[in-house]
Scaffold this active site. Structure first.
Site, PDB file in Angstrom:
ATOM      1  N   ASN A   8      40.516  55.975  41.978  1.00  0.00           N
ATOM      2  CA  ASN A   8      41.258  54.725  42.074  1.00  0.00           C
ATOM      3  C   ASN A   8      41.641  54.275  40.663  1.00  0.00           C
ATOM      4  OD1 ASN A   8      41.927  51.935  42.216  1.00  0.00           O
ATOM      5  ND2 ASN A   8      40.928  51.810  44.195  1.00  0.00           N
ATOM      6  N   ASP A  10      43.351  51.518  39.835  1.00  0.00           N
ATOM      7  CA  ASP A  10      43.649  50.085  39.722  1.00  0.00           C
ATOM      8  C   ASP A  10      43.198  49.492  38.397  1.00  0.00           C
ATOM      9  OD1 ASP A  10      44.545  50.332  42.298  1.00  0.00           O
ATOM     10  OD2 ASP A  10      43.010  49.082  43.203  1.00  0.00           O
ATOM     11  N   HIS A  11      42.016  49.902  37.930  1.00  0.00           N
ATOM     12  CA  HIS A  11      41.453  49.262  36.740  1.00  0.00           C
ATOM     13  C   HIS A  11      42.180  49.669  35.461  1.00  0.00           C
ATOM     14  CE1 HIS A  11      38.334  47.414  39.110  1.00  0.00           C
ATOM     15  NE2 HIS A  11      38.133  48.567  39.698  1.00  0.00           N
ATOM     16  N   ARG A  19      47.529  42.483  29.017  1.00  0.00           N
ATOM     17  CA  ARG A  19      48.367  42.304  27.822  1.00  0.00           C
ATOM     18  C   ARG A  19      49.856  42.247  28.153  1.00  0.00           C
ATOM     19  NH1 ARG A  19      51.570  41.632  24.645  1.00  0.00           N
ATOM     20  NH2 ARG A  19      51.645  42.083  22.410  1.00  0.00           N
ATOM     21  N   HIS A  48      45.893  50.350  44.851  1.00  0.00           N
ATOM     22  CA  HIS A  48      45.923  49.197  45.758  1.00  0.00           C
ATOM     23  C   HIS A  48      47.009  48.234  45.283  1.00  0.00           C
ATOM     24  CE1 HIS A  48      43.409  45.711  47.758  1.00  0.00           C
ATOM     25  NE2 HIS A  48      44.683  45.709  48.121  1.00  0.00           N
ATOM     26  N   ARG A  50      48.192  44.899  45.634  1.00  0.00           N
ATOM     27  CA  ARG A  50      47.769  43.611  46.185  1.00  0.00           C
ATOM     28  C   ARG A  50      48.976  42.692  46.367  1.00  0.00           C
ATOM     29  NH1 ARG A  50      42.443  41.758  46.126  1.00  0.00           N
ATOM     30  NH2 ARG A  50      40.921  43.365  45.574  1.00  0.00           N
ATOM     31  N   ARG A  54      48.276  41.771  41.021  1.00  0.00           N
ATOM     32  CA  ARG A  54      47.464  41.487  39.832  1.00  0.00           C
ATOM     33  C   ARG A  54      47.220  42.709  38.953  1.00  0.00           C
ATOM     34  NH1 ARG A  54      41.677  40.010  42.466  1.00  0.00           N
ATOM     35  NH2 ARG A  54      43.060  38.802  43.797  1.00  0.00           N
ATOM     36  N   GLU A  75      45.929  51.778  49.168  1.00  0.00           N
ATOM     37  CA  GLU A  75      45.128  50.705  49.756  1.00  0.00           C
ATOM     38  C   GLU A  75      46.024  49.495  49.957  1.00  0.00           C
ATOM     39  OE1 GLU A  75      40.635  51.717  48.165  1.00  0.00           O
ATOM     40  OE2 GLU A  75      41.744  50.089  47.218  1.00  0.00           O
ATOM     41  N   THR A 105      37.190  41.960  43.354  1.00  0.00           N
ATOM     42  CA  THR A 105      37.422  43.248  43.991  1.00  0.00           C
ATOM     43  C   THR A 105      37.199  43.059  45.480  1.00  0.00           C
ATOM     44  OG1 THR A 105      36.844  45.612  43.943  1.00  0.00           O
ATOM     45  CG2 THR A 105      35.029  44.033  43.722  1.00  0.00           C
ATOM     46  N   THR A 106      37.501  44.062  46.272  1.00  0.00           N
ATOM     47  CA  THR A 106      37.384  43.926  47.717  1.00  0.00           C
ATOM     48  C   THR A 106      35.946  43.628  48.111  1.00  0.00           C
ATOM     49  OG1 THR A 106      39.198  45.483  48.000  1.00  0.00           O
ATOM     50  CG2 THR A 106      37.834  45.042  49.924  1.00  0.00           C
ATOM     51  N   GLU A 156      36.920  54.535  56.095  1.00  0.00           N
ATOM     52  CA  GLU A 156      36.261  54.613  54.794  1.00  0.00           C
ATOM     53  C   GLU A 156      35.086  53.654  54.844  1.00  0.00           C
ATOM     54  OE1 GLU A 156      37.005  53.758  50.050  1.00  0.00           O
ATOM     55  OE2 GLU A 156      38.622  54.644  51.237  1.00  0.00           O
ATOM     56  N   HIS A 197      33.104  52.343  47.194  1.00  0.00           N
ATOM     57  CA  HIS A 197      32.825  51.005  46.684  1.00  0.00           C
ATOM     58  C   HIS A 197      31.468  50.986  45.977  1.00  0.00           C
ATOM     59  CE1 HIS A 197      34.170  46.852  46.309  1.00  0.00           C
ATOM     60  NE2 HIS A 197      32.881  46.535  46.304  1.00  0.00           N
ATOM     61  N   GLY A 219      36.654  54.211  41.468  1.00  0.00           N
ATOM     62  CA  GLY A 219      37.537  53.763  40.403  1.00  0.00           C
ATOM     63  C   GLY A 219      36.822  53.161  39.216  1.00  0.00           C
ATOM     64  N   HIS A 220      36.155  52.024  39.428  1.00  0.00           N
ATOM     65  CA  HIS A 220      35.647  51.239  38.311  1.00  0.00           C
ATOM     66  C   HIS A 220      34.707  52.032  37.417  1.00  0.00           C
ATOM     67  CE1 HIS A 220      33.208  48.183  36.192  1.00  0.00           C
ATOM     68  NE2 HIS A 220      34.368  47.565  36.120  1.00  0.00           N
TER      69      HIS A 220
END
Length: 247
Positions: A8, A10-11, A19, A48, A50, A54, A75, A105-106, A156, A197, A219-220
Site C-alpha cells: 500500500n 498511500d503513506h 508539502r 486508497h 479517499r 488526503r 481501496e 487510518t481505516t 480482506e 492492517h 503499507g505503513h
C-alpha cells in the site's frame, strides 16, 4: 501456495501531500514508489482514493493503471463518486472499506451485514466491468457470511486487533483463533481470503497459523522502514518475513 504481498503506497503520497498539497506534482512520487516495490518483488500495489483526497490523488491511480505490471488493488468507500471513478479506472480488484473523514487510518472493518443491498449492487457493477471485489471486514462469522451473500470474490480480514495484542500472549492467541475461524468459514463459503492492517515484520510470521490466506496488504510499516533502509530493502525484508507460509 506462496503468500503474496500487496504494498500500500498511500503513506508515500501522505508525505508528498504534506508539502505539495493542491499542486500537480511533488515528491516523493507514489507511482515511482510503486515501481520500486514491484521491482523488489511485490505481487501487487494497493492505493486508497479517499473522498477528501488526503493522500492518493486521481492522477496517481490512473498513472498506476498505466504503468504497473502487477495487480492494482483500489481501496474505496462505497459512495457514488468513488464507485464511478473505479469503473473508469478498471483496477484488477477493488477492496471496499469503511471510511470516516476524521480517522487517521481505516478503523475497523466494514459492516457488510448491515449494508448488504448497497454492497451487492456495487459488487454487481464491478463484476460486470471485469473487476474483482473484496470486502474489508473484521474476523466475525456474521460479516463473513454477509460477504458471501453479497457475492464478493474476496474478503480482506482486518488484522488490527491481532497486531494490537501481539505482545499480550493470551489476547494474541484469541485474535489468531478468530482469524483462523473466519478464514475457515470463508473457505467453506467459497470466498477467497486476504488480510491486512497493522502488520509488520515482527507480527507477520505469526499469521502462518491462519489458513487459506492468499495476500497480505501492508503499507505503513514498509514505508516507515524505508526511511532507514530504502524502499527496495524494506519490501524485501517483508517478503522474507512472509516466507514459509504453509497455505
Amino acid at each position: 501456495m506462496p503468500l503474496k504481498l500487496g504494498v500500500n503506497i498511500d503513506h508515500v503520497a501522505t508525505l508528498r501531500e504534506a508539502r505539495y498539497r493542491g499542486q500537480p506534482s511533488g515528491e516523493p512520487d507514489a507511482v515511482e514508489a510503486a515501481l520500486i516495490c514491484e521491482a523488489a518483488g511485490a505481487h501487487g500495489i494497493t492505493a486508497h482514493v479517499r473522498e477528501d483526497r488526503r493522500h492518493i490523488q486521481d492522477r496517481d491511480v490512473f498513472e498506476l493503471r498505466r504503468r504497473i505490471q502487477t495487480r492494482l488493488n483500489l481501496e474505496m468507500a462505497n459512495v457514488p463518486a468513488i464507485v464511478d471513478l473505479a469503473l473508469r479506472l478498471r483496477p484488477d480488484i477493488v477492496c471496499i472499506v469503511p471510511e470516516r473523514r476524521q480517522e487517521v487510518t481505516t478503523e475497523g472493518g466494514l459492516d457488510a451485514a448491515g449494508q448488504e443491498a448497497a454492497l451487492r449492487e456495487t459488487r454487481r457493477r464491478m463484476n460486470e466491468a471485469g473487476i474483482d471485489v473484496s470486502l474489508f471486514i473484521g474476523p466475525e462469522p456474521a460479516q463473513v457470511e454477509a460477504a458471501a451473500r453479497i457475492g464478493g470474490q474476496f474478503i480482506e480480514l482486518h488484522t488490527g486487533a491481532y497486531a494490537g495484542q501481539f505482545d499480550r500472549a493470551p489476547q494474541k492467541q484469541a485474535e489468531l483463533d478468530r482469524l483462523d475461524r473466519a478464514a475457515g468459514l470463508a473457505r467453506k463459503l467459497g470466498v477467497r481470503v486476504n488480510a491486512g492492517h497493522g502488520l509488520n515484520c515482527r507480527n507477520v510470521p505469526g499469521l502462518q497459523v491462519v489458513p487459506y490466506l492468499e495476500e497480505l496488504n501492508i503499507g505503513h510499516s514498509i514505508v516507515s522502514r524505508a526511511v532507514f533502509v530504502g524502499l527496495e530493502s524494506a519490501v524485501k525484508e517483508m517478503l522474507k518475513a512472509m516466507e514459509g507460509y504453509p497455505g
